[in-house]
Design a protein around this motif. Structure first.
Motif, short mmCIF file in Angstrom:
data_model
loop_
_atom_site.label_atom_id
_atom_site.label_comp_id
_atom_site.label_asym_id
_atom_site.label_seq_id
_atom_site.Cartn_x
_atom_site.Cartn_y
_atom_site.Cartn_z
N ASN A 95 -4.16 6.28 2.81
CA ASN A 95 -3.76 5.08 2.09
C ASN A 95 -4.28 5.22 0.65
O ASN A 95 -5.46 4.96 0.38
CB ASN A 95 -4.34 3.84 2.77
N TYR B 159 1.17 5.13 0.86
CA TYR B 159 0.61 6.14 1.77
C TYR B 159 1.15 7.52 1.43
O TYR B 159 2.33 7.67 1.09
CB TYR B 159 0.96 5.83 3.22
N ASP C 159 0.83 -1.20 0.00
CA ASP C 159 0.00 0.00 0.00
C ASP C 159 0.87 1.26 0.00
O ASP C 159 1.87 1.34 0.71
CB ASP C 159 -0.92 0.01 1.22
N THR D 63 -3.57 3.54 -2.03
CA THR D 63 -3.86 2.27 -2.68
C THR D 63 -5.25 1.79 -2.31
O THR D 63 -6.05 1.40 -3.16
CB THR D 63 -2.82 1.21 -2.29
N GLU D 64 -5.58 1.81 -1.01
CA GLU D 64 -6.89 1.38 -0.56
C GLU D 64 -7.98 2.30 -1.12
O GLU D 64 -9.07 1.85 -1.47
CB GLU D 64 -6.95 1.36 0.97
#
Length: 241
Positions: free
Chosen positions: A86, A79, A77, A88-89
């Motif tokens: 985050n 950040y 991920d 990526t999330e």
């Protein structure tokens, strides 16, 4: 003198036209060059990341990062330190929302109150104990204003008893009643029929890299793995607003 000025003027006009043509000429998509180095990758699966020299490759909701020369890739991920976001999330959730929105609701089993306050999408397995626990409280979820849209997801995959049961549920005259009876362990007499959506919903769950069931997809694309009690789910839904 006039002739010389005319020649200069014409030359300047030609140069300007050349520069304009260069500015409007289509630029090569750098994603195509990167994708060419990655087996099976398509340019539309790539997008530039906030990190110079690094692109994001998304397949389903699975995200990895690749260098612009296509030589290196890494997972994990990403950040943004200043905000602790985050990234990526965040993109995973965006991808889930997009995929769920594209999935026909006509291929879901929907249990909801007349005037729902929230809608969640749940991947469910007929034989999963915690899926059965969730469904045993469906009236409580609905009573709190939660509309539950089920996607049939026999987690052990094709050619299993759970897969056959999922097809039987869908092929029953009263699908919602059949799902409830199947989750109570009752045997269904309906035979599997053609053109049922079990394979379609299973493929979507695989794209989401589901690790088990139930898997609850929130309106913002967050994935909650496992059973969540009705009151706790409503708290999470309110927090997500």
């Amino acid at each position: 003198m006039i002739a010389k000025r005319l020649v200069v003027l014409l030359a300047l006009c030609a140069a300007a036209q050349l520069l304009a043509a260069q500015d409007t000429a289509p630029q090569a998509d750098p994603r195509a060059a990167i994708a060419a180095h990655i087996p099976g990758a398509r340019a539309d699966e790539l997008r530039a990341s906030p990190v110079p020299g690094v692109y994001e490759l998304a397949r389903g909701s699975d995200i990895v990062y690749v260098t612009t020369d296509g030589k290196y890739a890494f997972s994990g991920d990403l950040y943004e330190l200043a905000s602790s976001n985050n990234l990526t999330e965040q993109h995973r959730r965006e991808l889930r929302v997009k995929r769920i929105a594209a999935f026909p609701e006509s291929e879901m089993l929907v249990f909801g109150p007349p005037a729902p306050k929230y809608t969640v999408t749940v991947f469910t397995d007929v034989d999963c104990p915690y899926c059965r626990k969730l469904h045993s409280q469906i009236a409580a979820y609905n009573g709190l204003g939660v509309r539950v849209r089920y996607l049939l997801y026999p987690r052990l995959g094709p050619n299993t008893t759970s897969w056959t049961k999922a097809e039987q549920v869908w092929c029953s005259a009263d699908r919602k009643d059949a799902l409830t009876r199947a989750k109570l362990g009752q045997e269904l007499k309906t035979k599997p029929c053609a053109n049922n959506p079990v394979a379609h919903s299973y493929a979507l769950g695989q794209d989401f890299a589901l690790q088990g069931t139930p898997a609850i997809i929130m309106p913002d694309g967050e994935l909650l793995p496992g059973y969540v009690p009705p009151d706790v789910l409503v708290q999470r839904l309110n927090t997500a607003k």
